[in-house]
Design a protein around this motif. Structure first.
Motif, mmCIF file in Angstrom:
data_model
loop_
_atom_site.group_PDB
_atom_site.id
_atom_site.type_symbol
_atom_site.label_atom_id
_atom_site.label_comp_id
_atom_site.label_asym_id
_atom_site.label_seq_id
_atom_site.Cartn_x
_atom_site.Cartn_y
_atom_site.Cartn_z
ATOM 1 N N VAL A 6 -25.246 -11.620 -11.091
ATOM 2 C CA VAL A 6 -26.390 -10.390 -11.671
ATOM 3 C C VAL A 6 -26.093 -9.385 -11.243
ATOM 4 O O VAL A 6 -25.547 -8.882 -10.036
ATOM 5 C CB VAL A 6 -27.972 -10.848 -11.416
ATOM 6 N N LYS A 7 -26.027 -8.364 -12.047
ATOM 7 C CA LYS A 7 -25.756 -6.779 -12.021
ATOM 8 C C LYS A 7 -26.779 -5.995 -12.142
ATOM 9 O O LYS A 7 -27.951 -6.100 -12.976
ATOM 10 C CB LYS A 7 -24.574 -6.448 -12.957
ATOM 11 N N GLY A 8 -27.308 -5.267 -11.206
ATOM 12 C CA GLY A 8 -28.323 -4.251 -10.940
ATOM 13 C C GLY A 8 -29.232 -4.762 -9.972
ATOM 14 O O GLY A 8 -29.260 -5.919 -9.444
ATOM 15 N N THR A 9 -30.331 -3.853 -9.414
ATOM 16 C CA THR A 9 -31.090 -4.104 -8.330
ATOM 17 C C THR A 9 -32.137 -5.182 -8.704
ATOM 18 O O THR A 9 -32.893 -4.864 -9.800
ATOM 19 C CB THR A 9 -31.669 -2.871 -7.631
ATOM 20 N N LEU A 10 -32.732 -5.863 -8.005
ATOM 21 C CA LEU A 10 -33.640 -6.913 -8.422
ATOM 22 C C LEU A 10 -34.945 -6.298 -7.767
ATOM 23 O O LEU A 10 -35.649 -7.118 -6.810
ATOM 24 C CB LEU A 10 -33.309 -8.246 -8.086
ATOM 25 N N ARG A 52 -34.970 -14.187 -11.174
ATOM 26 C CA ARG A 52 -34.692 -13.988 -9.735
ATOM 27 C C ARG A 52 -34.558 -15.411 -9.241
ATOM 28 O O ARG A 52 -33.621 -15.586 -8.270
ATOM 29 C CB ARG A 52 -35.659 -13.315 -8.899
ATOM 30 N N ASN A 78 -31.431 -5.541 -15.164
ATOM 31 C CA ASN A 78 -30.573 -6.241 -14.922
ATOM 32 C C ASN A 78 -29.433 -6.695 -16.015
ATOM 33 O O ASN A 78 -30.120 -7.268 -17.116
ATOM 34 C CB ASN A 78 -31.073 -7.204 -14.057
#
Length: 462
Positions: free
Chosen positions: A21-25, A398, A454
């Motif tokens: 996964v790319k980007g902040t969760l 998530r 994401n």
């Protein structure tokens, strides 16, 4: 090319698993960070995303992930650049957003990569290249770039090329502007790799990649009196192998196939693909949900897929009367159309994509769900009905990211109040978590799914 089945045919466990996964969760997400398009290049080595902030992020396949057994679909950030900036049209007192609407890769011809990106008004051709060497020993300037005083040049030096840290540079090579009055919704490269089309609500233009100051208007559906306007263009795409053919869809649920050899202005279509409406099923929302949000021709060029609000349809280009396959994406929302109309979700534009071998289809839904359909399962080809075998609902969440390399659990939605233990009630769906943009690797079972800010990457476990 090798693909495994999505499921065991009886709703069994899928072989798909989470890869990255790319980007902040994080829960607090800014509007500018929302991903607005996803696109693999022709060999799948690069994956590009555009966002509402006008940025393009390019990911590169990790070399080690291709060598291991089994192969892994892992990507690393390769380049990030600002493609578009917010603008203001002073003649119309109109703000032009920087949001990236579409990205399309050109086939690679040399060491550099080229891609087209567009916002509502302007299309740009970008060159993405690597530089791992530097030149030193200049005579007329210092190493830092400052001009050198000619009086201090006492001897001539031969410049030399030395190794340097790898740098990836993105530079705009062409800017195609001022050709669209309305918002650009599609760009599509021709198979000749020299021309491309761009479509807005009422017109489709044909461009040459080397010419920025003029384009040819090949479709114009604007009526003389705008009060008579009954439909708009929603998507357009060139045929993958026949450079004279292209298709475009409309808000009325029709798709037109045009042949540029017939006339300079393709105001008369060669074929019209339209499914007759059932008069008994007509409602206030019929016209809205029949609007086609995306159309994609198969890699072979024989079939065409269209996405409306509730489902997917596969058309054979040789048969205009009805689709050969129909796949309901979220039929359980039919009873919720009134509330979806009130919160504007009914106007969401879902995209769709083919697998590399044209045997599977993918599109998004709500609650972080996306659907994968295996063609031919259940034998509905030519019947226009819905197939149940080979359908799969997965979730980009998530929870999936917390279980890397583990098979994803198939999700199910209960349309009624009575639900089974593993089902989710339709009343519990989160309509803010929508999967609008998806992409499929051209040769492998690797998929990319955009969920808000994401980018989820999934792959076949085997």
């Amino acid at each position: 090319m090798f693909y495994r089945s999505n499921s065991d045919g009886n709703g069994g466990e899928t072989t798909w698993c989470f890869s990255q996964v790319k980007g902040t969760l994080e829960d607090d997400v800014t509007e500018a960070d929302l991903i607005s398009c996803v696109e693999f290049n022709h060999d799948g080595e690069l994956l590009a995303t555009g966002d509402k902030g006008g940025r393009v992020v390019i990911f590169q396949r990790d070399p080690a992930s291709k060598q291991c057994v089994p192969k892994k679909g892992e990507y690393n950030v390769y380049s990030t650049f600002q493609s578009h900036e917010p603008e203001f049209d002073y003649l119309k007192s109109l703000e032009i957003e920087e949001k990236i609407n579409k990205i399309r890769w050109l086939k690679r011809k040399n060491q550099a990569h080229f891609l087209l990106s567009t916002n509502d008004k302007t299309i740009k051709l970008w060159k993405v290249s690597e530089r791992d060497k530097r030149v030193t020993g200049y005579n007329t300037r210092e190493e830092g770039g400052r001009p050198r005083d000619p009086a201090r040049v006492t001897q001539l030096r031969v410049p030399t090329v030395l190794p340097a840290d790898l740098m990836v540079e993105a530079s705009p090579r062409r800017i195609f502007a001022n050709a669209h009055t309305y918002h650009i919704n599609s760009i599509s490269l021709n198979s000749d790799q020299e021309t491309y089309l761009s479509a807005d609500d009422l017109r489709i233009n044909l461009w040459h990649l080397e010419i920025t100051d003029q384009s040819f208007n090949i479709v114009d559906i604007k009526p003389a009196n705008m009060e008579e306007l009954t439909e708009v263009i929603t998507a357009a795409e060139f045929h993958p192998t026949e450079c004279n053919l292209f298709v475009y869809s409309s808000s009325k649920g029709t798709i037109r196939l045009c042949d540029m050899r017939a006339a300079a202005l393709c105001d008369r279509h060669a074929k019209l693909f339209e499914e007759p409406e059932d008069p008994h099923a007509r409602s206030f929302f019929s016209e809205i949900i029949s609007s086609i949000s995306d159309v994609k021709l198969s890699n072979s060029g024989r079939y065409m897929m269209s996405r409306d609000y509730l489902g997917l349809k596969v058309w054979d280009l040789r048969m205009e009367t009805k689709p050969v396959e129909t796949y309901p994406v979220h039929e359980y929302l039919r009873s919720k159309l009134c509330s979806l109309y009130e919160n504007d979700c009914i106007f969401d534009k879902f995209e769709c994509c083919w697998s590399g071998d044209d045997q599977r289809l993918m599109t998004g839904s709500y609650n972080g769900f996306f659907r994968i359909f295996e063609r031919g399962g259940g034998g509905n080809a030519g019947a226009g009905g819905a197939t149940r075998r080979g359908e799969l609902t997965l979730e980009a969440s998530r929870d999936a990211a917390a279980r890397p390399r583990q098979p994803l659990r198939a999700r199910r939605v209960a349309a009624t109040a009575k639900r089974k233990k593993d089902e989710i009630s339709v009343d519990c769906l989160d309509f803010n978590k929508k999967i609008l943009h998806t992409a499929w690797h051209p040769h492998e079972s690797i998929i990319a799914v955009a969920a808000t800010n994401n980018l989820f990457i999934f792959q076949d476990k085997f």
